[in-house]
Design a protein around this motif. Structure first.
Motif, PDB file in Angstrom:
ATOM      1  N   ALA A 276       0.836  -1.204   0.000  1.00 21.70           N
ATOM      2  CA  ALA A 276       0.000   0.000   0.000  1.00 21.70           C
ATOM      3  C   ALA A 276       0.869   1.252   0.000  1.00 21.70           C
ATOM      4  CB  ALA A 276      -0.925  -0.007   1.215  1.00 21.70           C
ATOM      5  N   ALA A 277       1.928   1.239   0.790  1.00 28.25           N
ATOM      6  CA  ALA A 277       2.821   2.399   0.853  1.00 28.25           C
ATOM      7  C   ALA A 277       3.534   2.626  -0.464  1.00 28.25           C
ATOM      8  CB  ALA A 277       3.832   2.211   1.979  1.00 28.25           C
ATOM      9  N   ALA A 278       4.036   1.555  -1.082  1.00 29.01           N
ATOM     10  CA  ALA A 278       4.740   1.695  -2.362  1.00 29.01           C
ATOM     11  C   ALA A 278       3.829   2.295  -3.418  1.00 29.01           C
ATOM     12  CB  ALA A 278       5.257   0.332  -2.820  1.00 29.01           C
ATOM     13  N   LEU A 279       2.590   1.818  -3.477  1.00 31.70           N
ATOM     14  CA  LEU A 279       1.636   2.333  -4.459  1.00 31.70           C
ATOM     15  C   LEU A 279       1.248   3.779  -4.142  1.00 31.70           C
ATOM     16  CD1 LEU A 279      -0.616  -0.849  -4.743  1.00 31.70           C
ATOM     17  CD2 LEU A 279       1.052  -0.036  -6.427  1.00 31.70           C
ATOM     18  N   ALA A 283       1.524   7.011  -6.450  1.00 26.62           N
ATOM     19  CA  ALA A 283       0.380   7.876  -6.722  1.00 26.62           C
ATOM     20  C   ALA A 283       0.741   9.336  -6.504  1.00 26.62           C
ATOM     21  CB  ALA A 283      -0.798   7.479  -5.831  1.00 26.62           C
ATOM     22  N   GLU A 284       1.545   9.599  -5.489  1.00 26.02           N
ATOM     23  CA  GLU A 284       1.932  10.971  -5.158  1.00 26.02           C
ATOM     24  C   GLU A 284       2.625  11.679  -6.323  1.00 26.02           C
ATOM     25  OE1 GLU A 284       4.015  13.031  -1.307  1.00 26.02           O
ATOM     26  OE2 GLU A 284       5.129  11.436  -2.311  1.00 26.02           O
ATOM     27  N   ARG A 285       3.393  10.938  -7.114  1.00 26.48           N
ATOM     28  CA  ARG A 285       4.144  11.555  -8.207  1.00 26.48           C
ATOM     29  C   ARG A 285       3.474  11.375  -9.575  1.00 26.48           C
ATOM     30  NH1 ARG A 285       7.362   7.384 -10.450  1.00 26.48           N
ATOM     31  NH2 ARG A 285       7.433   5.529  -9.125  1.00 26.48           N
ATOM     32  N   ASN A 286       2.228  10.886  -9.571  1.00 27.76           N
ATOM     33  CA  ASN A 286       1.459  10.748 -10.798  1.00 27.76           C
ATOM     34  C   ASN A 286       0.223  11.638 -10.739  1.00 27.76           C
ATOM     35  OD1 ASN A 286       2.299   8.433 -12.868  1.00 27.76           O
ATOM     36  ND2 ASN A 286       2.963   7.787 -10.821  1.00 27.76           N
ATOM     37  N   SER A 287      -0.504  11.681 -11.829  1.00 28.49           N
ATOM     38  CA  SER A 287      -1.715  12.504 -11.885  1.00 28.49           C
ATOM     39  C   SER A 287      -2.777  11.795 -12.714  1.00 28.49           C
ATOM     40  CB  SER A 287      -1.400  13.874 -12.491  1.00 28.49           C
ATOM     41  OG  SER A 287      -0.891  13.735 -13.819  1.00 28.49           O
ATOM     42  N   GLY A 288      -3.980  12.346 -12.700  1.00 28.40           N
ATOM     43  CA  GLY A 288      -5.047  11.847 -13.542  1.00 28.40           C
ATOM     44  C   GLY A 288      -5.420  10.407 -13.282  1.00 28.40           C
ATOM     45  N   LYS A 289      -5.644   9.654 -14.362  1.00 27.09           N
ATOM     46  CA  LYS A 289      -6.107   8.273 -14.278  1.00 27.09           C
ATOM     47  C   LYS A 289      -5.098   7.379 -13.561  1.00 27.09           C
ATOM     48  CE  LYS A 289      -7.837   4.485 -17.169  1.00 27.09           C
ATOM     49  NZ  LYS A 289      -8.129   4.050 -18.579  1.00 27.09           N
ATOM     50  N   ALA A 290      -3.810   7.596 -13.842  1.00 26.05           N
ATOM     51  CA  ALA A 290      -2.765   6.787 -13.218  1.00 26.05           C
ATOM     52  C   ALA A 290      -2.777   6.977 -11.699  1.00 26.05           C
ATOM     53  CB  ALA A 290      -1.398   7.132 -13.786  1.00 26.05           C
ATOM     54  N   ARG A 291      -2.915   8.214 -11.272  1.00 31.15           N
ATOM     55  CA  ARG A 291      -2.940   8.495  -9.834  1.00 31.15           C
ATOM     56  C   ARG A 291      -4.142   7.827  -9.173  1.00 31.15           C
ATOM     57  NH1 ARG A 291      -1.029  12.898  -6.501  1.00 31.15           N
ATOM     58  NH2 ARG A 291      -2.402  13.266  -4.715  1.00 31.15           N
ATOM     59  N   ARG A 292      -5.297   7.919  -9.819  1.00 37.03           N
ATOM     60  CA  ARG A 292      -6.512   7.328  -9.240  1.00 37.03           C
ATOM     61  C   ARG A 292      -6.377   5.805  -9.124  1.00 37.03           C
ATOM     62  NH1 ARG A 292      -8.778  11.320 -12.573  1.00 37.03           N
ATOM     63  NH2 ARG A 292      -9.208   9.819 -14.249  1.00 37.03           N
ATOM     64  N   LYS A 293      -5.807   5.178 -10.135  1.00 35.39           N
ATOM     65  CA  LYS A 293      -5.639   3.727 -10.106  1.00 35.39           C
ATOM     66  C   LYS A 293      -4.692   3.304  -8.985  1.00 35.39           C
ATOM     67  CE  LYS A 293      -4.138  -0.217 -12.923  1.00 35.39           C
ATOM     68  NZ  LYS A 293      -3.641  -0.655 -14.257  1.00 35.39           N
ATOM     69  N   ALA A 331       2.174   2.983   5.326  1.00 38.37           N
ATOM     70  CA  ALA A 331       1.057   3.066   4.383  1.00 38.37           C
ATOM     71  C   ALA A 331       0.051   4.115   4.830  1.00 38.37           C
ATOM     72  CB  ALA A 331       0.383   1.698   4.258  1.00 38.37           C
ATOM     73  N   ALA A 332      -0.273   4.101   6.112  1.00 33.26           N
ATOM     74  CA  ALA A 332      -1.270   5.046   6.630  1.00 33.26           C
ATOM     75  C   ALA A 332      -0.822   6.488   6.468  1.00 33.26           C
ATOM     76  CB  ALA A 332      -1.550   4.737   8.106  1.00 33.26           C
ATOM     77  N   VAL A 333       0.443   6.755   6.750  1.00 30.53           N
ATOM     78  CA  VAL A 333       0.895   8.145   6.663  1.00 30.53           C
ATOM     79  C   VAL A 333       0.881   8.641   5.226  1.00 30.53           C
ATOM     80  CG1 VAL A 333       3.419   7.846   6.387  1.00 30.53           C
ATOM     81  CG2 VAL A 333       2.536   9.768   7.701  1.00 30.53           C
ATOM     82  N   MET A 334       1.176   7.753   4.259  1.00 33.18           N
ATOM     83  CA  MET A 334       1.144   8.182   2.866  1.00 33.18           C
ATOM     84  C   MET A 334      -0.292   8.353   2.367  1.00 33.18           C
ATOM     85  SD  MET A 334       4.024   9.001   1.829  1.00 33.18           S
ATOM     86  CE  MET A 334       3.459   9.291   0.139  1.00 33.18           C
ATOM     87  N   LEU A 335      -1.205   7.511   2.841  1.00 31.14           N
ATOM     88  CA  LEU A 335      -2.605   7.706   2.472  1.00 31.14           C
ATOM     89  C   LEU A 335      -3.148   9.002   3.072  1.00 31.14           C
ATOM     90  CD1 LEU A 335      -3.900   4.031   2.747  1.00 31.14           C
ATOM     91  CD2 LEU A 335      -3.666   5.403   0.660  1.00 31.14           C
ATOM     92  N   THR A 342      -7.875  12.630   8.296  1.00 30.60           N
ATOM     93  CA  THR A 342      -7.158  12.556   9.571  1.00 30.60           C
ATOM     94  C   THR A 342      -7.134  11.144  10.150  1.00 30.60           C
ATOM     95  OG1 THR A 342      -9.182  13.196  10.743  1.00 30.60           O
ATOM     96  CG2 THR A 342      -7.646  14.953  10.135  1.00 30.60           C
ATOM     97  N   GLN A 343      -8.113  10.304   9.756  1.00 28.43           N
ATOM     98  CA  GLN A 343      -8.136   8.943  10.289  1.00 28.43           C
ATOM     99  C   GLN A 343      -6.872   8.188   9.905  1.00 28.43           C
ATOM    100  OE1 GLN A 343     -10.350   7.453  12.490  1.00 28.43           O
ATOM    101  NE2 GLN A 343      -8.630   6.022  12.508  1.00 28.43           N
ATOM    102  N   TYR A 344      -6.365   8.428   8.695  1.00 27.98           N
ATOM    103  CA  TYR A 344      -5.134   7.769   8.280  1.00 27.98           C
ATOM    104  C   TYR A 344      -3.958   8.218   9.151  1.00 27.98           C
ATOM    105  CZ  TYR A 344      -7.298   5.936   3.974  1.00 27.98           C
ATOM    106  OH  TYR A 344      -8.079   5.260   3.067  1.00 27.98           O
ATOM    107  N   GLN A 345      -3.904   9.514   9.467  1.00 30.10           N
ATOM    108  CA  GLN A 345      -2.822   9.989  10.312  1.00 30.10           C
ATOM    109  C   GLN A 345      -2.939   9.381  11.709  1.00 30.10           C
ATOM    110  OE1 GLN A 345      -0.516  14.128  11.381  1.00 30.10           O
ATOM    111  NE2 GLN A 345      -2.740  14.188  11.359  1.00 30.10           N
ATOM    112  N   GLN A 346      -4.137   9.278  12.207  1.00 34.25           N
ATOM    113  CA  GLN A 346      -4.336   8.657  13.522  1.00 34.25           C
ATOM    114  C   GLN A 346      -3.930   7.184  13.491  1.00 34.25           C
ATOM    115  OE1 GLN A 346      -5.110  10.004  16.440  1.00 34.25           O
ATOM    116  NE2 GLN A 346      -5.209  12.043  15.516  1.00 34.25           N
TER     117      GLN A 346
END
Length: 553
Positions: A276-279, A283-293, A331-335, A342-346
Motif C-alpha cells: 500500500a505504501a509503495a503504491l 500515486a503521489e508523483r502521478n496525476s489523472g487516471k494513473a494516480r486514481r488507479k 502506508a497510513a501516513v502516505m494515504l 485525519t483517520q489515516y494519520q491517527q
C-alpha cells in the motif's frame, strides 16, 4: 526493515542474535600474524567526515600522520587517536582529517604505512547511486529490460491454493529477489518504497530512481488481479533445488515449478502495508487516471492489511510476520498525505505507538516517524502531539544507531549490527542518522558518512561490499549471474560481514586471518551469508547515499 528468513539464506532485520566477544588475549595472539595497515574510505564530499583507521601490532596512538596529494606533497598533518577496540589486531587508531576540504586524491601516511587513495569530490556519490541500481537492472524479469538476460519467466503464473487455485494470471515482470529467481511482494514493495524516497532526496538522480521503482510498481499492480486475491510469492524452493542458471532458460524447462511457476496468495499484514505504501508513493508523483488507479489499489491493500493480521507463512518461510504495525504505519501516513483524511494519520500514529521501541532502529516505522517529523521532503505534521512523538521516535532510533557505531563497532564506525545482512543494516541505520540530522534532532551525523565508508572499504578486510565497485570488491557473489562470469551483477550490494554466531547458522566454521568472532567476511560464492546480494541491501545502501546529500558532517 525486511530480510529473507530461512536458516540457509538471509535473516530478517528484526532477528535478535547474541554477539560473542572473545577476549583481548585471544585477539592479541592472532594479531601477531596480521600485517599493519591503513584502511581508507571515500569518495567524500569536501564537508563530510573523513576518518581513516590504522590497525597494527604495536600502538600508533599519538603518532603523527600526514595527508599527501598525488604529487607527494604533504597537505595536512594530524595526530592519531587510540581506538577503544581493535580486534582482530592488537591496536587500532583513527586519523581524522575531516577539516581538510580540498578536492583531489590523497593518501594517508604513518611512518612507512601508506593508505589507498581517498578521493574528495564535490560530486562524490552521484555516480555511486546509479551504480547501486545494478542488481535491480540485472534482476528485472519478464519483458522488463534486464542488463544480463533475455526475457524470462513469461509463463508466470498459476495460482496455488485458495479460491483461485489452478487459475492462470499474468504475473510477469518485476524483479527477482536476490541471488535466486523467486519473486516476493514484500521485498518488491519495500524496494519500491525506498527507491522513491531516495528520489526525493536526490534530484539529480530522481528520474533514474523513480523509473526503476516503476518496474516494481508495475508488478505490484498485477499482484492484485481480483478483489479477493493478493499474491505474496512467485516460485518456491524448486528454484533453489535447481541452482544457478540463465533465467531465460526457465521457460523451456519441463521441471515442476520452473517452466510454469506457481503464485502463492497471502494476506500477511506486513506485506499489505508495504505494498500500500509503495503504491501510495507512486500515486503521489502521478496525476489523472494513473494516480486514481494507484491510490485505489493502495487503499485496497491497506484495508485488507487492516482487516487481517494473519501470521500465516509463505512456502519456504522466507519472510516472517513478526511485526506488521510498522509496515501499516508507513502506508497510513502516505494515504493521509494523499487524501488529507485525519483517520489515516491517527492510524499511522497508533501503529507506530504499538511498535516495540527497543527495535526501533530495525523498523520500517522509522520511515513513518521521519515522514511525520518532516525529514523526508514532506512538511512535518501540524498535529503537535503526533509530531513530537514522531520526532522523539526518530531521535531515539538515531541515537541507538550512533551508539552501535561508536561502541559496538569502534573504530570502524558502522552503525549496523553484525547480524546476517549487515550491509542492509549499515545502510538503513546510517540513513536514520542522516534523517535525524535533517530534522535538527542531533548535532553530529558523522556516523552516516562513516557508514558509506564501511560499505566501500573502511573495514577490517579493506574490501568494498559492492560488486565491481571500489577496491577488493566481491568477484564471485552468490547470485545466478555467476553463469555469465565473475564480477556480476555490477553494483549489487552483498550481505557483508556477520558475527560468528550468525555464520554458524550456515555451517561456516573457518575464520580467515582478518576475521574475528565479532565480524567474519568471506567474498566466496559458497559463503552466501556474506556474498549473496539482495534488493534490500542495495535499496538501503542507496537510501544511505542519497540521505547524505544535504549533510554538512
Amino acid at each position: 526493515m525486511p530480510m529473507k528468513k530461512n536458516i540457509s539464506r538471509l535473516a530478517r532485520f528484526l532477528c535478535t542474535s547474541l554477539l560473542i566477544i572473545t577476549t583481548v588475549t585471544q585477539f592479541k595472539s592472532l594479531a601477531a600474524t596480521l600485517p599493519d595497515a591503513i584502511r581508507s574510505g571515500g569518495p567524500s564530499r569536501p564537508h563530510q567526515t573523513k576518518i581513516a583507521v590504522v590497525v597494527s601490532q604495536r600502538s600508533y596512538a599519538d603518532k603523527a600522520f600526514t595527508l599527501d596529494n598525488e604529487k607527494g606533497e604533504t597537505v595536512f598533518t594530524g595526530k592519531l587517536k587510540a581506538a577503544n577496540t581493535s580486534e582482530p589486531w592488537a591496536y587500532a587508531a583513527s586519523a581524522d582529517f575531516s577539516s581538510f576540504k580540498s578536492v583531489g586524491r590523497y593518501r594517508i601516511h604513518v611512518d612507512k604505512l601508506k593508505s589507498e587513495p581517498w578521493v574528495i569530490d564535490a560530486k562524490a556519490n552521484s555516480e555511486l547511486v546509479i551504480a547501486l541500481l545494478g542488481i535491480f537492472l540485472a534482476n528485472r524479469d519478464g519483458k522488463e529490460n534486464s542488463s544480463l538476460h533475455k526475457p524470462a519467466h513469461l509463463h508466470d503464473a498459476t495460482v496455488k491454493g485458495g479460491r483461485y487455485d489452478n487459475k492462470k494470471f499474468d504475473f510477469t515482470g518485476g524483479w527477482m529477489d536476490a541471488g535466486d529467481q523467486i519473486h516476493f511482494t514484500d521485498t518488491t514493495a519495500y524496494a519500491a518504497i525506498i527507491l522513491q524516497i531516495a528520489a526525493k532526496l536526490d534530484p539529480v538522480n530522481a528520474d533514474a530512481l523513480n523509473n526503476e521503482a516503476d518496474v516494481g510498481i508495475r508488478w505490484l499492480l498485477k499482484a492484485h488481479p481480483r478483489p479477493d486475491l493478493f499474491i505474496g510469492q512467485i516460485g518456491d524452493m524448486s528454484d533453489h533445488a535447481l541452482g544457478f542458471r540463465d533465467p531465460a532458460t526457465d521457460d523451456q524447462s519441463k521441471l515442476p515449478g520452473i517452466g510454469h511457476r506457481l503464485a502463492y496468495p497471502s494476506v500477511l499484514s506486513g506485506m499489505m502495508g508495504k505494498t500500500a505504501a509503495a503504491l501510495a508513493f507512486a500515486a503521489e508523483r502521478n496525476s489523472g487516471k494513473a494516480r486514481r488507479k494507484l491510490l485505489t489499489q493502495a487503499k485496497q491493500w491497506y484495508e485488507q492489511g487492516k482487516a487481517n493480521h494473519s501470521d500465516q507463512q509463505l512456502p519456504g518461510h522466507f519472510y516472517d510476520n513478526l511485526t506488521w504495525h510498522d509496515d501499516m504505519s508507513i502506508a497510513a501516513v502516505m494515504l493521509w498525505r494523499l487524501t488529507g483524511k485525519t483517520q489515516y494519520q491517527q492510524d499511522a500514529y497508533r501503529y507506530l505507538d504499538d511498535i516495540d521501541h527497543t527495535l526501533s532502529v530495525a523498523s520500517v516505522g522509522v520511515l513513518t516517524a521521519a515522514n511525520l517529523c518532516g525529514a523526508l521532503n514532506h512538511d512535518a505534521t501540524k498535529n503537535i502531539k503526533i509530531q513530537k512523538f514522531a520526532c522523539d521516535y526518530l531521535h531515539t532510533a538515531a541515537q541507538e544507531a550512533i551508539s552501535t557505531a561508536t561502541i559496538d563497532n569502534a573504530p570502524w564506525g558502522t552503525p549496523g549490527h553484525m547480524y546476517w545482512g549487515q550491509s542492509g543494516f549499515n545502510g538503513s541505520h546510517g540513513a536514520i542518522i542522516a534523517f535525524a540530522k535533517r530534522a535538527n534532532l542531533i548535532k553530529d551525523a558523522s556516523v552516516a558518512s562513516r557508514a558509506r565508508d564501511w560499505l566501500l572499504g573502511l573495514n577490517p578486510w579493506g574490501a568494498s561490499f559492492v560488486v565491481g565497485y571500489g577496491l577488493n570488491s566481491p568477484a564471485t557473489p552468490h547470485h545466478w549471474a555467476s553463469v555469465f562470469g565473475n564480477n556480476l551483477p555490477k553494483g549489487a550490494v552483498v550481505g557483508g560481514a556477520a558475527a560468528m554466531t550468525e555464520m554458524k547458522k550456515t555451517n561456516f566454521s573457518k575464520k580467515e586471518l582478518l576475521d574475528s568472532d565479532r565480524a567474519v567476511y568471506s567474498p566466496k560464492i559458497e559463503s552466501y551469508a556474506n556474498s549473496e546480494p539482495s534488493l534490500v541491501y542495495s535499496a538501503n545502501s542507496i537510501l544511505l547515499i542519497t540521505s547524505l546529500n544535504t549533510l554538512k558532517n
